[in-house]
Design a protein around this motif. Structure first.
Motif, PDB file in Angstrom:
ATOM      1  N   HIS A  36     -86.613  71.189 -32.021  1.00 15.67           N
ATOM      2  CA  HIS A  36     -88.232  70.919 -32.025  1.00 15.67           C
ATOM      3  C   HIS A  36     -88.505  69.443 -32.508  1.00 15.67           C
ATOM      4  CE1 HIS A  36     -92.383  71.526 -31.916  1.00 15.67           C
ATOM      5  NE2 HIS A  36     -92.589  71.070 -33.284  1.00 15.67           N
ATOM      6  N   LEU A  37     -88.155  69.477 -33.799  1.00 18.79           N
ATOM      7  CA  LEU A  37     -88.149  68.036 -34.437  1.00 18.79           C
ATOM      8  C   LEU A  37     -87.738  66.846 -33.862  1.00 18.79           C
ATOM      9  CD1 LEU A  37     -87.343  68.922 -38.250  1.00 18.79           C
ATOM     10  CD2 LEU A  37     -89.598  68.345 -37.315  1.00 18.79           C
ATOM     11  N   GLN A  38     -86.297  67.143 -32.980  1.00 19.41           N
ATOM     12  CA  GLN A  38     -85.856  65.829 -32.245  1.00 19.41           C
ATOM     13  C   GLN A  38     -86.703  65.695 -31.020  1.00 19.41           C
ATOM     14  OE1 GLN A  38     -81.934  67.461 -31.622  1.00 19.41           O
ATOM     15  NE2 GLN A  38     -81.044  66.019 -33.130  1.00 19.41           N
ATOM     16  N   LEU A  42     -88.523  62.108 -30.322  1.00 19.32           N
ATOM     17  CA  LEU A  42     -88.418  61.658 -29.024  1.00 19.32           C
ATOM     18  C   LEU A  42     -89.682  61.141 -28.334  1.00 19.32           C
ATOM     19  CD1 LEU A  42     -86.405  60.803 -26.581  1.00 19.32           C
ATOM     20  CD2 LEU A  42     -86.707  63.184 -25.714  1.00 19.32           C
ATOM     21  N   GLY A  43     -90.713  62.260 -28.172  1.00 17.10           N
ATOM     22  CA  GLY A  43     -92.010  61.809 -27.732  1.00 17.10           C
ATOM     23  C   GLY A  43     -92.771  60.644 -28.511  1.00 17.10           C
ATOM     24  N   ASN A  49     -92.640  52.955 -27.385  1.00 12.96           N
ATOM     25  CA  ASN A  49     -91.919  52.400 -26.421  1.00 12.96           C
ATOM     26  C   ASN A  49     -93.112  51.840 -25.580  1.00 12.96           C
ATOM     27  OD1 ASN A  49     -90.109  50.715 -25.205  1.00 12.96           O
ATOM     28  ND2 ASN A  49     -89.373  52.499 -23.912  1.00 12.96           N
ATOM     29  N   ALA A  50     -93.867  52.725 -24.917  1.00 11.81           N
ATOM     30  CA  ALA A  50     -94.791  52.573 -23.919  1.00 11.81           C
ATOM     31  C   ALA A  50     -95.942  51.565 -24.661  1.00 11.81           C
ATOM     32  CB  ALA A  50     -95.776  53.899 -23.578  1.00 11.81           C
ATOM     33  N   VAL A  51     -96.395  51.757 -25.772  1.00  9.37           N
ATOM     34  CA  VAL A  51     -97.362  50.949 -26.452  1.00  9.37           C
ATOM     35  C   VAL A  51     -96.680  49.262 -26.414  1.00  9.37           C
ATOM     36  CG1 VAL A  51     -98.605  50.223 -28.631  1.00  9.37           C
ATOM     37  CG2 VAL A  51     -98.610  52.815 -27.682  1.00  9.37           C
ATOM     38  N   LEU A  52     -95.484  49.192 -27.064  1.00 10.48           N
ATOM     39  CA  LEU A  52     -94.840  48.062 -26.998  1.00 10.48           C
ATOM     40  C   LEU A  52     -94.641  47.190 -25.725  1.00 10.48           C
ATOM     41  CD1 LEU A  52     -92.284  48.768 -29.746  1.00 10.48           C
ATOM     42  CD2 LEU A  52     -94.265  47.458 -30.099  1.00 10.48           C
TER      43      LEU A  52
END
Length: 125
Positions: A36-38, A42-43, A49-52
């Motif tokens: 769950h933490l992974q 990841l999310g 990544n999308a913001v950058l």
């Protein structure tokens, strides 16, 4: 061929046994929590990544405009610096002529020091 299949089967059985014993060492709830933490990390990384990527696209779009403004302003600052250097040179020359003609024009020593100092008008390259 029978020997190879027998060896493959024994390797498969051994790996199944190792994985079964390994599963007994770790609690299933802990594994679910880690998974769950992974997924959560990841999310977040995908969002970052999308913001950058969006920021890079925006920067690429704005760079030519900002670059030309920056170049123009840099040229203007260099021109202003050379103008000010010329003005201060003329002022020093005028001061020297005044002091030569009228030695008592600057009786205070601190006033002379102020006139003798050259301002630091360095423009970064």
């Amino acid at each position: 061929m029978a020997e190879i299949e027998k060896e493959i089967e024994s390797i498969r059985a051994a790996s199944n046994e190792v994985s079964r014993q390994f599963k007994t060492l770790i609690d299933a709830n802990d594994l679910d929590s880690l998974r769950h933490l992974q997924l959560l990390i990841l999310g977040r990384l995908q969002d970052s990544n999308a913001v950058l990527s969006h920021f890079n696209d925006y920067s690429e779009h704005c760079f030519p405009e900002v670059s030309s403004d920056f170049s123009r302003n840099t040229r203007m600052l260099k021109s202003m610096k050379s103008d000010l250097d010329y003005i201060f040179q003329k002022l020093r020359s005028m001061k020297a002529k005044i002091m030569a003609t009228y030695p008592d024009a600057f009786p205070d020593e601190s006033t002379r020091e102020v006139f003798d100092q050259r301002p630091n008008l360095e423009v970064p390259q």
